[in-house]
Design a protein around this motif. Structure first.
Motif, PDB file in Angstrom:
ATOM      1  N   UNK A   1       0.680   0.250   4.609  1.00 26.16           N
ATOM      2  CA  UNK A   1      -0.566   0.964   4.808  1.00 26.16           C
ATOM      3  C   UNK A   1      -0.722   1.340   6.268  1.00 26.16           C
ATOM      4  N   UNK A   2      -1.902   1.126   6.804  1.00 29.41           N
ATOM      5  CA  UNK A   2      -2.122   1.354   8.223  1.00 29.41           C
ATOM      6  C   UNK A   2      -1.874   0.061   8.980  1.00 29.41           C
TER       7      UNK A   2
ATOM      8  N   UNK B   1       0.808  -1.210   0.000  1.00 31.92           N
ATOM      9  CA  UNK B   1       0.000   0.000   0.000  1.00 31.92           C
ATOM     10  C   UNK B   1       0.846   1.267   0.000  1.00 31.92           C
ATOM     11  N   UNK B   2       2.166   1.113  -0.007  1.00 31.60           N
ATOM     12  CA  UNK B   2       3.045   2.289   0.055  1.00 31.60           C
ATOM     13  C   UNK B   2       3.411   2.800  -1.333  1.00 31.60           C
ATOM     14  N   UNK B   3       2.822   2.245  -2.367  1.00 31.35           N
ATOM     15  CA  UNK B   3       3.058   2.717  -3.723  1.00 31.35           C
ATOM     16  C   UNK B   3       1.711   3.068  -4.352  1.00 31.35           C
TER      17      UNK B   3
ATOM     18  N   UNK C   1       8.387   2.388  12.028  1.00 28.71           N
ATOM     19  CA  UNK C   1       8.135   2.954  10.709  1.00 28.71           C
ATOM     20  C   UNK C   1       7.872   1.889   9.647  1.00 28.71           C
ATOM     21  N   UNK C   2       8.106   0.643   9.997  1.00 26.69           N
ATOM     22  CA  UNK C   2       7.869  -0.471   9.058  1.00 26.69           C
ATOM     23  C   UNK C   2       6.501  -1.048   9.382  1.00 26.69           C
ATOM     24  N   UNK C   3       5.495  -0.633   8.622  1.00 23.64           N
ATOM     25  CA  UNK C   3       4.111  -0.975   8.940  1.00 23.64           C
ATOM     26  C   UNK C   3       3.677  -2.216   8.180  1.00 23.64           C
TER      27      UNK C   3
END
Length: 415
Positions: free
Chosen positions: A147-148, A60-62, A119-121
């Protein structure tokens, strides 16, 4: 409700009623199938596949978010390429990558680092039998990174525990599912131990052992946790099995992987006692001695002596570890040794000679001691002839340069 028919053991798709569903199908699904806001791109990917895949992983980070799947454990080779590309973006993915490659030590360390990196979710969509998000849900967790999700260690530990529960209650894909359970059990031993949940950690290690009873690492976790729970001293070298790695062995180097070879009755080569370091570095029936000495496994074992992990060694039962007799890297006899000195100072993992050989390349014995076997075992003529050829080709050339030769019956278990 349409039910997807799928043989979870063989991976055979019996029917796939969703394979041709249009992209806007998500908007038409009944609300109970979208519980916990399962993203539409995940649902579309699952429907296009035709059944719930063994692994569903979403980044989800892209933008746009990307969803990749591994339908069945037999499809893992292609999925591994995806994990390799994504592993640099999340320790959670790196842990999963190592787990499915049957590298539980590396997986446990990656998952543990993920637990303590806010920070690594990472997150997972998990459902019980009363709230399946779509027909044909097989209980496999649906994973997401970037993501969350939880950021505190205690919450990340709970998430990993939930993922463990999901994989344990699911069915099929046993080979890789059990490998993932082993890695998660090891990681939870460390993660729960680090936040003081020793009894809970012991429970998960026991459950992981039920899936992988021959695990090399889980018994070490079990021993360390039992010591801690019983208020007994835990050796510093074992802390990493229930907590942070204190790098207890960073300053020492075991000479054996650089100087020694042990040949077992089935021809396999080891750098140490096979019961303490069960990983083989080759086989004299298939490989030449130079190939064995500098095989990939041999180099990995030497590297583990230099980086201080000793990841291939039995930390509980190794007599050298127990007696604290592994020489220090700074000892003169190490630095002055042409092989060991070069390894310590320059990281050289290549060797060109064997100094010690423990030779037990024969199951034959005219005794039948119950501690070893139930009957006498004698090689047939053909077997003896084949063994003689392997000895002549691979072992005899070593003899003139050996410093020590142990003729060992090497028969401590049933062949």
């Amino acid at each position: 409700m349409i039910v997807i028919q799928f043989d979870v053991e063989s991976g055979t798709r019996m029917s796939h009623p969703y394979a041709q569903m249009p992209a806007n199908v998500v908007s038409d699904l009944s609300p109970e199938w979208r519980r916990d806001l399962l993203p539409g791109d995940i649902l579309r990917r699952i429907y296009s596949n035709g059944f719930h895949p063994f692994i569903v992983l979403r980044r989800a980070d892209i933008h746009p978010a990307s969803v990749e799947i591994c339908p069945h454990q037999n499809d893992m080779e292609a999925f591994t390429t995806v994990l390799t590309d994504w592993a640099g973006h999340s320790r959670f993915i790196r842990g999963l990558q190592h787990a499915i490659k049957s590298e539980p030590y590396e997986a446990a360390f990656a998952f543990f680092d993920w637990i303590f990196d806010p920070e690594d979710i990472g997150n997972a969509y998990l459902y019980d039998q009363h709230e399946y998000p779509f027909p044909g849900y097989f209980d496999y967790p649906i994973l997401e990174v970037g993501g969350s999700g939880p950021i505190f260690a205690v919450d990340k530990v709970d998430l990993l525990a939930d993922v463990f529960d999901a994989y344990q209650k699911s069915k099929g894909n046993d080979r890789l599912r059990f490998a993932i359970l082993e890695a998660l059990g090891f990681a939870l031993s460390r993660g729960m131990g680090a936040i003081g949940q020793y009894t809970r950690a012991l429970e998960f290690v026991g459950r992981a052992l039920s899936a992988q009873p021959k695990s090399f690492y889980l018994p070490m976790c079990l021993y360390a946790l039992e010591q801690k729970i019983n208020a007994s001293s835990v050796p510093v070298r074992l802390e990493k099995f229930l907590n942070h790695d204190l790098h207890a062995l960073d300053s020492v180097v075991c000479p054996l992987p650089f100087t020694r070879l042990e040949i077992t009755p089935d021809g396999y080569a080891h750098v140490c006692c096979a019961s303490l370091v069960p990983y083989t570095i080759g086989n004299i029936e298939e490989n030449s001695i130079p190939q064995i000495m500098n095989s990939e496994n041999a180099r990995k074992m030497r590297a583990s002596m230099l980086d201080g992990s000793y990841r291939y060694c039995d930390h509980v039962n190794c007599p050298q570890m127990i007696r604290d007799k592994i020489p220090k890297k700074t000892d003169p006899e190490i630095l002055e040794d042409p092989v060991l000195g070069r390894a310590v100072m320059a990281g050289d993992l290549e060797i060109n000679e064997i100094r010690e050989l423990t030779f037990g390349y024969d199951w034959s014995c005219n005794l039948s001691c119950p501690s070893c076997r139930r009957e006498t075992i004698i090689d047939h003529h053909m077997q003896s002839s084949e063994r003689a050829n392997h000895i002549k080709q691979n072992i005899v050339p070593l003899l003139s340069r050996l410093r020590l030769l142990y003729i060992n019956n090497a028969v401590t278990a049933h062949p």
